[in-house]
Design a protein around this motif. Structure first.
Motif, short mmCIF file in Angstrom:
data_model
loop_
_atom_site.label_atom_id
_atom_site.label_comp_id
_atom_site.label_asym_id
_atom_site.label_seq_id
_atom_site.Cartn_x
_atom_site.Cartn_y
_atom_site.Cartn_z
N ALA A 1 21.21 -9.20 8.95
CA ALA A 1 22.53 -9.36 8.35
C ALA A 1 22.46 -9.13 6.84
N LEU A 2 21.44 -9.71 6.20
CA LEU A 2 21.28 -9.50 4.76
C LEU A 2 21.01 -8.03 4.44
N LYS A 3 20.22 -7.39 5.28
CA LYS A 3 19.95 -5.98 5.10
C LYS A 3 21.24 -5.17 5.23
N GLY A 4 22.07 -5.50 6.22
CA GLY A 4 23.35 -4.82 6.39
C GLY A 4 24.27 -5.01 5.21
N ILE A 5 24.27 -6.22 4.62
CA ILE A 5 25.09 -6.47 3.44
C ILE A 5 24.64 -5.56 2.29
N GLY A 6 23.33 -5.40 2.14
CA GLY A 6 22.83 -4.50 1.11
C GLY A 6 23.30 -3.07 1.31
N PRO B 1 12.69 -2.07 -6.16
CA PRO B 1 13.19 -3.39 -5.77
C PRO B 1 13.18 -3.63 -4.26
N ILE B 2 13.43 -2.57 -3.47
CA ILE B 2 13.40 -2.73 -2.02
C ILE B 2 12.03 -3.18 -1.56
N PHE B 3 11.00 -2.49 -2.01
CA PHE B 3 9.66 -2.78 -1.54
C PHE B 3 9.16 -4.13 -2.06
N LEU B 4 9.45 -4.44 -3.32
CA LEU B 4 8.99 -5.71 -3.88
C LEU B 4 9.63 -6.88 -3.15
N GLY C 1 15.88 -5.04 0.70
CA GLY C 1 14.47 -5.34 0.86
C GLY C 1 14.21 -6.75 1.37
N ALA C 2 14.95 -7.73 0.85
CA ALA C 2 14.75 -9.11 1.28
C ALA C 2 15.09 -9.27 2.76
N GLY C 3 16.18 -8.65 3.20
CA GLY C 3 16.54 -8.73 4.61
C GLY C 3 15.49 -8.11 5.51
N GLY C 4 14.97 -6.96 5.09
CA GLY C 4 13.92 -6.32 5.88
C GLY C 4 12.67 -7.16 5.96
N GLY C 5 12.31 -7.82 4.85
CA GLY C 5 11.14 -8.68 4.86
C GLY C 5 11.31 -9.89 5.76
N ILE C 6 12.48 -10.53 5.69
CA ILE C 6 12.74 -11.72 6.51
C ILE C 6 12.69 -11.38 8.00
N ALA C 7 13.22 -10.23 8.37
CA ALA C 7 13.30 -9.87 9.79
C ALA C 7 12.02 -9.23 10.32
N GLY C 8 11.29 -8.52 9.47
CA GLY C 8 10.20 -7.67 9.97
C GLY C 8 9.07 -8.41 10.63
N ALA C 9 8.43 -9.33 9.91
CA ALA C 9 7.27 -10.04 10.45
C ALA C 9 7.62 -10.91 11.66
N PRO C 10 8.75 -11.65 11.68
CA PRO C 10 9.09 -12.42 12.86
C PRO C 10 9.29 -11.57 14.11
N VAL C 11 9.81 -10.36 13.96
CA VAL C 11 9.95 -9.48 15.13
C VAL C 11 8.59 -9.22 15.76
N ALA D 1 0.83 -1.21 0.00
CA ALA D 1 0.00 0.00 0.00
C ALA D 1 0.87 1.26 0.00
N GLY D 2 1.95 1.23 0.78
CA GLY D 2 2.86 2.37 0.80
C GLY D 2 3.52 2.59 -0.54
N LEU D 3 3.80 1.49 -1.26
CA LEU D 3 4.39 1.59 -2.59
C LEU D 3 3.41 2.20 -3.59
N LEU D 4 2.13 1.89 -3.43
CA LEU D 4 1.11 2.37 -4.35
C LEU D 4 0.75 3.83 -4.11
N ALA D 5 0.91 4.31 -2.88
CA ALA D 5 0.38 5.61 -2.48
C ALA D 5 0.84 6.78 -3.36
#
Length: 482
Positions: A339-344, A309-312, A369-379, A149-153
């Motif tokens: 860690a993946l986010k930091g590598i990016g 690409p970050i959001f997708l 983006g992938a690192g943020g997705g992997i970490a976000g929901a589990p937190v 939704a934020g990407l579409l706004a």
């Protein structure tokens, strides 16, 4: 008994559809209005800046999220959610017909209050409806949809404002808000999450609203404006109000924020991860966009597309992260994501120059983006599952408050790093590289925090977290960890 088949997506329900749609409505409204600011300024502000239309909304949301989250535990999710949708929709109507800027700002304050009630009830409603792996997946779907939704706004805002005028960015909320309210009446249980224990902490709520409102207002100030005596007074008032709030929370029997929850290492780790993630994500993205526009000379549309690409990647990998914590240690999953986010971040800091081709940045942006997705929901899932069910609203308010605080601090602190480089295309590039380097270092801190506090062991039975304390035990700072 045969083992239950593992799911890839949460079971579809009216509650999930409602929470995703209403949260998307609020997320879109966070940015869609900014697109129409020039038109608002020309129409009802006599050419003066209309930035206050965004600021008032953000201040109201920032001041109320924790209070409304705690009230939803006490008064019930259904009542607060219905009230939030109604207030948000009616305030959108008032904004649509606003004759002047003062009216519009007042409507935005009320709209922000309604938005706070909608946002903080999302996780609690999903927590009431789902359990176990299904809850993790539902929270992941909710987060992914909010990101989409934020990407579409911005695109939606541009089309509405250019085609129908600035009032359309508020009018679009009216049919959607009415539909959400009707759906909520039909699908929400009568009294989920309601608790009659203790009195409402009105004094603590007032102090917190004053402190957070003043703090949010200061974080939204422009970085190049000189610091004034009035702002110093606001800062002191915010500090005193928050200090008084903490003192009150240690004394009242039913606090707005149970401070002893932070004695649980897994909960503390999740909250610190939320804060750090917003600091490095929002700050990093703001100044990366400046590099795209001023360093590479891209148009605003091109700069926005290059951030896609970050959001997708975050949308897709958010569901993956929710799935992984069903059978892997949550600390390991969350730490791997950061860690993946930091590598990016680190790769971008090394790659960008005034002449870097845009396609060379795609892989680091996808890693971010992938690192943020992997970490976000589990937190989010860890924070919910180590908390008493009666306090999930309080936790959701804390998450929203820390996310808002992290966004403001990240923009301000990393902005100071950025401006040290001066002006010009090379200085913009050097500033962006410095910001991304600091963001990479903060990602390392987030990994260490996650691994240390949330841990690398699975809970007994394979779940992502130990059973939460009861209402009576919810404040016990025991050393339990996931």
């Amino acid at each position: 008994m045969p083992a239950q088949k593992s799911r890839r997506l949460p079971p579809l329900s009216g509650v999930l559809v409602l929470v995703m749609a209403s949260t998307g409505l609020v997320v879109v409204d966070l940015t869609i209005v900014a697109i129409g600011l020039p038109l608002i300024s020309a129409d009802i502000a006599d050419g003066a800046s209309a930035e206050s239309v965004v600021v008032t909304y953000m201040v109201a949301m920032g001041a109320l999220t924790q209070v409304v989250g705690s009230l939803s535990d006490r008064w019930g999710r259904r009542a607060l959610f219905l009230a939030g949708i109604a207030v948000f929709t009616l305030a959108s109507l008032a904004a649509t017909v606003a004759p002047d800027l003062l009216w519009l700002n007042a409507a935005r304050v009320v709209q922000g209050a309604g938005a706070a009630a909608i946002m903080v009830n999302g996780i609690p409603l999903l927590s009431d409806r789902y359990t176990g792996e299904e809850r993790n997946l539902a929270i992941g779907a909710w987060g992914s949809f909010a990101t989409a939704a934020g990407l579409l706004a911005p695109t939606l805002g541009g089309v509405l404002a250019e085609t129908f005028g600035w009032r359309a960015v508020f009018a679009v909320n009216l049919p959607l808000g009415v539909a959400a309210w009707v759906l909520a009446v039909r699908v929400l249980p009568r009294s989920p999450g309601a608790s009659a224990e203790g009195r409402t902490d009105w004094l603590g709520s007032l102090l917190l609203m004053l402190g957070l409102g003043a703090g949010t207002l200061l974080m939204l100030r422009t970085g190049d404006a000189p610091w004034s005596g009035r702002e110093t007074a606001v800062l002191l008032a915010a500090g005193l109000a928050l200090a008084a709030f903490l003192a009150v929370q240690l004394r009242v029997p039913a606090p707005t924020l149970e401070l002893r929850m932070f004695g649980r290492p897994a909960f503390l780790g999740a909250m610190l991860a939320v804060l750090l993630s917003r600091v490095l994500t929002i700050g990093g993205s703001v100044y990366l966009v400046l590099y795209f526009s001023d360093g590479l000379g891209l148009s605003p549309t091109e700069a926005g597309l290059l951030m896609t690409p970050i959001f997708l990647a975050q949308i897709v990998m958010g569901m993956v992260g929710s799935k992984l914590i069903g059978d892997r240690p949550p600390g390991l999953v969350i730490g791997a994501g950061y860690a993946l986010k930091g590598i990016g971040f680190a790769a971008l800091a090394l790659l960008i120059t005034p002449d870097t081709p845009w396609w060379a940045l795609l892989v680091p942006l996808l890693a971010w983006g992938a690192g943020g997705g992997i970490a976000g929901a589990p937190v989010m899932a860890v924070a919910v599952q180590v908390t008493a069910p009666e306090r999930v609203g309080m936790v959701a308010g804390t998450v929203a408050t820390l996310a808002s605080l992290g966004a403001g601090v990240g923009t301000a602190a990393l902005g100071a790093v950025f401006t040290l480089q001066g002006g010009g295309a090379q200085a913009v590039t050097d500033g962006a590289r410095a910001v991304l380097g600091v963001s990479a270092a903060l990602a390392v801190v987030a990994v260490l925090t996650t691994v240390t506090l949330i841990g690398l062991r699975r809970a007994p039975g394979g779940g992502p977290a130990p059973a939460p304390a009861s209402a009576e035990e919810g404040g016990d700072p025991s050393p339990a960890r996931t």
